[in-house]
Design a protein around this motif. Structure first.
Motif, PDB file in Angstrom:
ATOM      1  N   PHE A   1       3.895  -3.015  -6.428  1.00  0.00           N
ATOM      2  CA  PHE A   1       3.297  -1.950  -7.220  1.00  0.00           C
ATOM      3  C   PHE A   1       1.903  -2.381  -7.699  1.00  0.00           C
ATOM      4  CE2 PHE A   1       3.011   0.388 -11.386  1.00  0.00           C
ATOM      5  CZ  PHE A   1       2.783   1.634 -10.836  1.00  0.00           C
ATOM      6  N   TYR A   2       1.777  -3.642  -8.139  1.00  0.00           N
ATOM      7  CA  TYR A   2       0.463  -4.165  -8.526  1.00  0.00           C
ATOM      8  C   TYR A   2      -0.522  -4.073  -7.368  1.00  0.00           C
ATOM      9  CZ  TYR A   2       2.128  -6.491 -12.816  1.00  0.00           C
ATOM     10  OH  TYR A   2       2.621  -6.784 -14.054  1.00  0.00           O
ATOM     11  N   ASP A   3      -0.068  -4.420  -6.182  1.00  0.00           N
ATOM     12  CA  ASP A   3      -0.941  -4.343  -5.014  1.00  0.00           C
ATOM     13  C   ASP A   3      -1.444  -2.921  -4.802  1.00  0.00           C
ATOM     14  OD1 ASP A   3      -0.594  -7.043  -4.577  1.00  0.00           O
ATOM     15  OD2 ASP A   3       0.911  -6.772  -2.987  1.00  0.00           O
ATOM     16  N   ILE A   4      -0.550  -1.959  -4.931  1.00  0.00           N
ATOM     17  CA  ILE A   4      -0.943  -0.556  -4.776  1.00  0.00           C
ATOM     18  C   ILE A   4      -1.930  -0.161  -5.865  1.00  0.00           C
ATOM     19  CG2 ILE A   4      -0.103   1.824  -4.960  1.00  0.00           C
ATOM     20  CD1 ILE A   4       2.403   0.884  -3.438  1.00  0.00           C
ATOM     21  N   LEU A   5      -1.659  -0.588  -7.108  1.00  0.00           N
ATOM     22  CA  LEU A   5      -2.581  -0.269  -8.200  1.00  0.00           C
ATOM     23  C   LEU A   5      -3.959  -0.870  -7.957  1.00  0.00           C
ATOM     24  CD1 LEU A   5      -0.393  -0.659 -11.418  1.00  0.00           C
ATOM     25  CD2 LEU A   5      -1.236   1.446 -10.387  1.00  0.00           C
ATOM     26  N   ARG A   6      -3.997  -2.104  -7.452  1.00  0.00           N
ATOM     27  CA  ARG A   6      -5.284  -2.734  -7.154  1.00  0.00           C
ATOM     28  C   ARG A   6      -6.051  -1.938  -6.106  1.00  0.00           C
ATOM     29  NH1 ARG A   6      -2.545  -7.499  -6.128  1.00  0.00           N
ATOM     30  NH2 ARG A   6      -1.812  -8.225  -8.112  1.00  0.00           N
ATOM     31  N   ARG A   7      -5.337  -1.518  -5.080  1.00  0.00           N
ATOM     32  CA  ARG A   7      -5.994  -0.717  -4.039  1.00  0.00           C
ATOM     33  C   ARG A   7      -6.507   0.598  -4.619  1.00  0.00           C
ATOM     34  NH1 ARG A   7      -1.413  -0.501  -0.611  1.00  0.00           N
ATOM     35  NH2 ARG A   7      -0.769  -2.637  -0.764  1.00  0.00           N
ATOM     36  N   GLN A   8      -5.686   1.224  -5.470  1.00  0.00           N
ATOM     37  CA  GLN A   8      -6.098   2.488  -6.079  1.00  0.00           C
ATOM     38  C   GLN A   8      -7.285   2.285  -7.017  1.00  0.00           C
ATOM     39  OE1 GLN A   8      -2.510   3.936  -7.902  1.00  0.00           O
ATOM     40  NE2 GLN A   8      -1.790   4.897  -6.013  1.00  0.00           N
ATOM     41  N   LYS A   9      -7.299   1.153  -7.738  1.00  0.00           N
ATOM     42  CA  LYS A   9      -8.424   0.887  -8.634  1.00  0.00           C
ATOM     43  C   LYS A   9      -9.710   0.728  -7.841  1.00  0.00           C
ATOM     44  CE  LYS A   9      -6.089  -1.063 -12.597  1.00  0.00           C
ATOM     45  NZ  LYS A   9      -5.897  -2.233 -13.453  1.00  0.00           N
ATOM     46  N   ARG A  10      -9.608   0.050  -6.696  1.00  0.00           N
ATOM     47  CA  ARG A  10     -10.796  -0.080  -5.853  1.00  0.00           C
ATOM     48  C   ARG A  10     -11.274   1.294  -5.405  1.00  0.00           C
ATOM     49  NH1 ARG A  10      -7.971  -4.129  -2.425  1.00  0.00           N
ATOM     50  NH2 ARG A  10      -7.810  -5.874  -3.827  1.00  0.00           N
ATOM     51  N   THR A  11     -10.326   2.119  -4.984  1.00  0.00           N
ATOM     52  CA  THR A  11     -10.668   3.470  -4.550  1.00  0.00           C
ATOM     53  C   THR A  11     -11.232   4.269  -5.713  1.00  0.00           C
ATOM     54  OG1 THR A  11      -8.886   3.395  -2.924  1.00  0.00           O
ATOM     55  CG2 THR A  11      -9.776   5.561  -3.470  1.00  0.00           C
ATOM     56  N   ASN A  12     -10.580   4.169  -6.881  1.00  0.00           N
ATOM     57  CA  ASN A  12     -11.062   4.888  -8.063  1.00  0.00           C
ATOM     58  C   ASN A  12     -12.450   4.402  -8.466  1.00  0.00           C
ATOM     59  OD1 ASN A  12      -8.762   6.403  -8.184  1.00  0.00           O
ATOM     60  ND2 ASN A  12      -7.801   5.171  -9.771  1.00  0.00           N
ATOM     61  N   HIS A  13     -12.680   3.097  -8.326  1.00  0.00           N
ATOM     62  CA  HIS A  13     -13.985   2.545  -8.665  1.00  0.00           C
ATOM     63  C   HIS A  13     -15.059   3.157  -7.772  1.00  0.00           C
ATOM     64  CE1 HIS A  13     -16.959  -0.284 -10.045  1.00  0.00           C
ATOM     65  NE2 HIS A  13     -17.216  -0.626  -8.803  1.00  0.00           N
TER      66      HIS A  13
ATOM     67  N   LYS B   1       9.026   5.580 -13.465  1.00  0.00           N
ATOM     68  CA  LYS B   1       8.754   5.577 -14.897  1.00  0.00           C
ATOM     69  C   LYS B   1       7.411   4.919 -15.202  1.00  0.00           C
ATOM     70  CE  LYS B   1      10.598   3.643 -19.131  1.00  0.00           C
ATOM     71  NZ  LYS B   1      11.556   2.700 -19.653  1.00  0.00           N
ATOM     72  N   LYS B   2       7.053   3.932 -14.416  1.00  0.00           N
ATOM     73  CA  LYS B   2       5.814   3.207 -14.636  1.00  0.00           C
ATOM     74  C   LYS B   2       4.604   3.849 -13.975  1.00  0.00           C
ATOM     75  CE  LYS B   2       7.508   0.810 -17.428  1.00  0.00           C
ATOM     76  NZ  LYS B   2       7.148   1.282 -18.753  1.00  0.00           N
ATOM     77  N   GLY B   3       4.810   4.980 -13.319  1.00  0.00           N
ATOM     78  CA  GLY B   3       3.666   5.716 -12.810  1.00  0.00           C
ATOM     79  C   GLY B   3       3.504   5.747 -11.305  1.00  0.00           C
ATOM     80  N   ALA B   4       4.406   5.143 -10.579  1.00  0.00           N
ATOM     81  CA  ALA B   4       4.311   5.210  -9.115  1.00  0.00           C
ATOM     82  C   ALA B   4       4.694   6.614  -8.659  1.00  0.00           C
ATOM     83  CB  ALA B   4       5.240   4.179  -8.464  1.00  0.00           C
TER      84      ALA B   4
END
Length: 170
Positions: free
Chosen positions: A66-78, A23-26
């Motif tokens: 989940f936060y850890d995954i989002l952080r990794r994805q943000k780095r990748t997205n950046h 639900k939160k986007g994972a």
């Protein structure tokens, strides 16, 4: 080793955690990995966790992962955004790109300056878009406390943002 009632209760709780993560986007694969890792950590720390706090513990561990995954994805997205900006720099004005980058830097800097409870509640509300009830359950506090803390966090964030932008203009 574990009786069937224990397994059924754990499976039910983990199913709720899985649905919550979706639900939160994972994505389903990440959610499954997070739930599996959360279950493993729970079984390894079973004696240290109070029975009344199992649900909130499971959610907290899963959300942190989940936060850890989002952080990794943000780095990748950046990194990807940087490449895309380089490729599509013709379409965007350099001033817009610089202003957006400066704004993001200000937000990150201010978030790091906030006290941990304020930073956490702002991220839960605005980054993960959780409802008050979900935040209250996750942090094990009342809904009025969530609202009050969120109000104070927003006020402190805005005060610091205004101070920072006024200092930069001088």
């Amino acid at each position: 080793m574990y009786d069937s009632a224990f397994k059924a209760a754990l499976y039910e709780q983990l199913s709720h955690v899985y649905r919550y993560l979706i639900k939160k986007g994972a994505n389903p694969q990440d959610a499954e990995d997070i739930v599996q890792d959360t279950a493993y950590k729970y079984l390894m720390n079973l004696e240290a966790i109070e029975a009344a706090k199992v649900k909130s513990w499971l959610y907290r561990v899963a959300i942190n992962q989940f936060y850890d995954i989002l952080r990794r994805q943000k780095r990748t997205n950046h990194i990807l955004k940087k490449i895309v900006y380089d490729e599509e720099a013709i379409d965007d004005l350099p001033e817009d790109i610089l202003l957006e980058k400066e704004f993001q830097e200000h937000v990150q800097l201010i978030l790091h300056q906030l006290r941990e409870p304020y930073r956490e509640i702002l991220l839960l509300k605005y980054d993960l878009e959780l409802k008050y009830t979900e935040i209250a359950d996750m942090l094990n506090i009342s809904i009025p406390s969530v609202k009050m803390t969120l109000h104070r966090a927003r006020k402190q964030f805005l005060d610091q943002y205004r101070r920072m932008t006024n200092e930069r203009k001088k």
